[in-house]
Each structure stands twice: as C-alpha cells, then as structure tokens.
Enzyme design. Structure first.
Site, PDB file in Angstrom:
ATOM      1  N   ASN A  50     -18.699   8.922 -12.654  1.00 18.17           N
ATOM      2  CA  ASN A  50     -17.898   8.825 -11.439  1.00 18.17           C
ATOM      3  C   ASN A  50     -18.846   8.894 -10.249  1.00 18.17           C
ATOM      4  O   ASN A  50     -19.339   9.967  -9.902  1.00 18.17           O
ATOM      5  CB  ASN A  50     -16.882   9.982 -11.389  1.00 18.17           C
ATOM      6  CG  ASN A  50     -16.074   9.976 -10.105  1.00 18.17           C
ATOM      7  OD1 ASN A  50     -16.095   9.000  -9.361  1.00 18.17           O
ATOM      8  ND2 ASN A  50     -15.361  11.071  -9.850  1.00 18.17           N
ATOM      9  N   LYS A  84     -18.135   8.375  -7.239  1.00 21.10           N
ATOM     10  CA  LYS A  84     -17.429   8.822  -6.025  1.00 21.10           C
ATOM     11  C   LYS A  84     -17.755   7.869  -4.861  1.00 21.10           C
ATOM     12  O   LYS A  84     -17.939   6.675  -5.075  1.00 21.10           O
ATOM     13  CB  LYS A  84     -17.777  10.276  -5.705  1.00 21.10           C
ATOM     14  CG  LYS A  84     -17.640  11.191  -6.925  1.00 21.10           C
ATOM     15  CD  LYS A  84     -17.622  12.635  -6.582  1.00 21.10           C
ATOM     16  CE  LYS A  84     -17.678  13.468  -7.853  1.00 21.10           C
ATOM     17  NZ  LYS A  84     -17.222  14.823  -7.668  1.00 21.10           N
ATOM     18  N   HIS A  89      -7.674  12.501 -10.040  1.00 19.68           N
ATOM     19  CA  HIS A  89      -8.905  13.298  -9.869  1.00 19.68           C
ATOM     20  C   HIS A  89      -8.613  14.392  -8.840  1.00 19.68           C
ATOM     21  O   HIS A  89      -7.880  14.174  -7.867  1.00 19.68           O
ATOM     22  CB  HIS A  89     -10.044  12.398  -9.390  1.00 19.68           C
ATOM     23  CG  HIS A  89     -11.372  13.079  -9.394  1.00 19.68           C
ATOM     24  ND1 HIS A  89     -11.742  13.972  -8.412  1.00 19.68           N
ATOM     25  CD2 HIS A  89     -12.401  13.036 -10.272  1.00 19.68           C
ATOM     26  CE1 HIS A  89     -12.952  14.431  -8.678  1.00 19.68           C
ATOM     27  NE2 HIS A  89     -13.384  13.875  -9.806  1.00 19.68           N
ATOM     28  N   GLU A 142     -10.156  15.493  -6.420  1.00 22.33           N
ATOM     29  CA  GLU A 142     -10.429  15.136  -5.017  1.00 22.33           C
ATOM     30  C   GLU A 142      -9.310  14.269  -4.450  1.00 22.33           C
ATOM     31  O   GLU A 142      -9.026  14.321  -3.248  1.00 22.33           O
ATOM     32  CB  GLU A 142     -11.809  14.453  -4.916  1.00 22.33           C
ATOM     33  CG  GLU A 142     -12.925  15.472  -5.138  1.00 22.33           C
ATOM     34  CD  GLU A 142     -14.224  14.917  -5.708  1.00 22.33           C
ATOM     35  OE1 GLU A 142     -14.433  13.695  -5.686  1.00 22.33           O
ATOM     36  OE2 GLU A 142     -15.033  15.736  -6.196  1.00 22.33           O
ATOM     37  N   GLU A 168     -10.905  18.815 -16.112  1.00 24.02           N
ATOM     38  CA  GLU A 168     -11.906  19.084 -15.092  1.00 24.02           C
ATOM     39  C   GLU A 168     -11.491  20.319 -14.294  1.00 24.02           C
ATOM     40  O   GLU A 168     -10.719  20.211 -13.330  1.00 24.02           O
ATOM     41  CB  GLU A 168     -12.019  17.895 -14.131  1.00 24.02           C
ATOM     42  CG  GLU A 168     -12.439  16.600 -14.798  1.00 24.02           C
ATOM     43  CD  GLU A 168     -13.110  15.691 -13.790  1.00 24.02           C
ATOM     44  OE1 GLU A 168     -14.314  15.454 -13.928  1.00 24.02           O
ATOM     45  OE2 GLU A 168     -12.444  15.247 -12.843  1.00 24.02           O
ATOM     46  N   GLY A 182     -18.705  19.540  -8.937  1.00 27.45           N
ATOM     47  CA  GLY A 182     -19.641  19.445  -7.827  1.00 27.45           C
ATOM     48  C   GLY A 182     -20.215  20.780  -7.387  1.00 27.45           C
ATOM     49  O   GLY A 182     -20.845  20.875  -6.331  1.00 27.45           O
ATOM     50  N   SER A 232     -19.703  19.585 -13.442  1.00 34.11           N
ATOM     51  CA  SER A 232     -21.119  19.961 -13.489  1.00 34.11           C
ATOM     52  C   SER A 232     -21.733  19.794 -14.877  1.00 34.11           C
ATOM     53  O   SER A 232     -22.586  20.583 -15.287  1.00 34.11           O
ATOM     54  CB  SER A 232     -21.308  21.389 -12.965  1.00 34.11           C
ATOM     55  OG  SER A 232     -20.899  21.462 -11.611  1.00 34.11           O
TER      56      SER A 232
END
Ligand code: PEP
Length: 233
Positions: free
Chosen positions: A11, A13, A89, A91, A154, A160, A192
């Site tokens: 990903n 991003k 996701h 985010e 996740e 991150g 991570s």
C-alpha cells in the site's frame, strides 16, 4: 493442511511509486509461489497496470458514476485494469468518515464490478486497552457480504507507528476472525510489518500474508519480505 497461498500487498498510500518498481526483477511483480498486489495512488494505477503488476485501487465508490468530485468508482477501477481494491482502510475510516455500512457496500460493489476487494478491519489502541478488540472486528465483519475472500486485520495502533502487533496478538485475532467467516477467506496482517518481524508474523497458521505500507516504499526491504514469504509458502 495445505497452506493458503500467501499474499503480500503493497500500500503506497499517497506516495510516488518507488524507483525501479517496474524493473524486470521488481519484487512488485507476481512471484510464482506467492501473490503480490500493489495499491498505488490513483494517478499511478495506469503505469502499474502497463508494467504487468497486479494492481488495486486504495478506495472506490459503490456508485458507478455521478456527482462525487474527487472519487473513482469500482467500475472505473476495473476498467482501468485493476484486479483488487482496498475497502475500509483505517485511514479512509478516519479521514473520510467511512462507516462499517459504507465499507460493506463498497465490498459488494467491488465484487459486482469483478474486483477482489480486501476489506480492512482493526481496533484502535483504546479499544484494545478496553478489551473490545473481538467486539470491534466482529461488528466490522458483520457488515461484509459473505463472498468476501480477503480480509486485512490491521490494528490501528500498529499502522505507520513502527509498533507491530506481536505474532501471538495477531494470530489470536486472525483465528477469531476465521471463526466468524462462513466461506474460505485469506486473512492478511497489516501494521508495521517489516523485514525484522515478517518471518514470525507470516509463519502463524492463520496469517495468510501481509498488507505493507511504509516498508513497501523501500524496494530492497519489500524484496526481502517477499523472499521471506516465498520460503514459507
Ligand atoms: C497500511 O497502510 O495498511 C499499513 C499497514 O502501513 P504500515 O505498514 O506503514 O504500518
């Protein structure tokens, strides 16, 4: 039991494609023994598809077209040559207010469009500390259609942050998620994941691969993770 085919997904991003991503020996290309998917920024989808990489969108709307400034639809992703799409996701949930219901609708639209969606689930740090991890992922998964074939667990606190879940923590949640699903499904871990922890995480019986953000932008590091996965196939 035969192991499910491992999936290593990158990903990127909102970052440019890493230099060398389209080289002949690029780790972003599908390897015979494992699956490799890449989720670039929307503007880089075309060049990944042209390079012969299995490509996905980082998000997609369920409506096929209309007055949704800035968005792309599942049908547009399919027409652009995508094979997959990320749905929900953390985010997107955080910065775009995507709800469990919206994520479920996206997953259905993606399947209807001929894409293989990866539905992302996971708890925040406070939810984990309050002992709500299983309840949170159960609720997130209850919004997904039964045809879902790839889920990414996740934990939000691990994305991150450089602070991965331990292999035992991840395995525990993956095994729990599997009890919630009626159909066969790959469950990949994200948060991570890096060269140092890849082997231990990917060796767990219910971890079928990884969704990798930061480490997927460093081509050598991603190569090492793909090589590790290959040894575990
Ligand atoms: C992600 O964005 O899905 C992710 C897991 O990121 P990172 O690997 O950087 O934690």
């Amino acid at each position: 039991m035969t192991r499910r085919t491992l999936l290593i997904a990158a990903n990127w991003k909102m970052n440019p494609a890493p230099a060398g991503f389209d080289a002949a020996d690029s780790p972003f290309r599908k390897d015979g023994d494992i699956d490799v998917f890449v989720f670039p920024a929307s503007l880089d989808i075309a060049k990944c598809v042209s390079a012969g990489i299995i490509t996905g969108g980082q998000c997609g709307r369920r409506e096929s077209s209309g007055a949704f400034t800035g968005d792309v639809s599942m049908t547009m992703l399919k027409a652009a040559g995508c094979a997959s799409v990320l749905c929900g996701h953390s985010e997107r949930r955080k910065f775009h207010g995507e709800t469990d219901q919206a994520v479920g609708e996206q997953v259905k639209a993606a399947i209807d469009a001929g894409l293989t969606p990866i539905a992302c689930v996971g708890e925040t740090l406070s939810e984990r500390e309050e002992g709500k991890t299983f309840d949170v992922v159960k609720k997130q998964i209850s919004s997904l259609p039964p045809e879902i074939s790839i889920i990414a667990y996740e934990p939000v606190w691990a994305i991150g942050t450089g602070k991965s879940a331990t292999a035992a923590q991840a395995q525990e949640v993956h095994a729990y998620i599997r009890t919630l699903l009626k159909n066969p499904c790959r469950i990949i871990y994200g948060g991570s994941l890096n060269v140092a922890n890849a082997k231990e995480l990917l060796s767990q019986p219910d971890i079928d691969g990884g969704l990798i953000g930061g480490a997927s932008l460093k081509i050598e590091e991603f190569h090492s993770i793909v090589n590790t996965a290959r040894t575990l196939k």
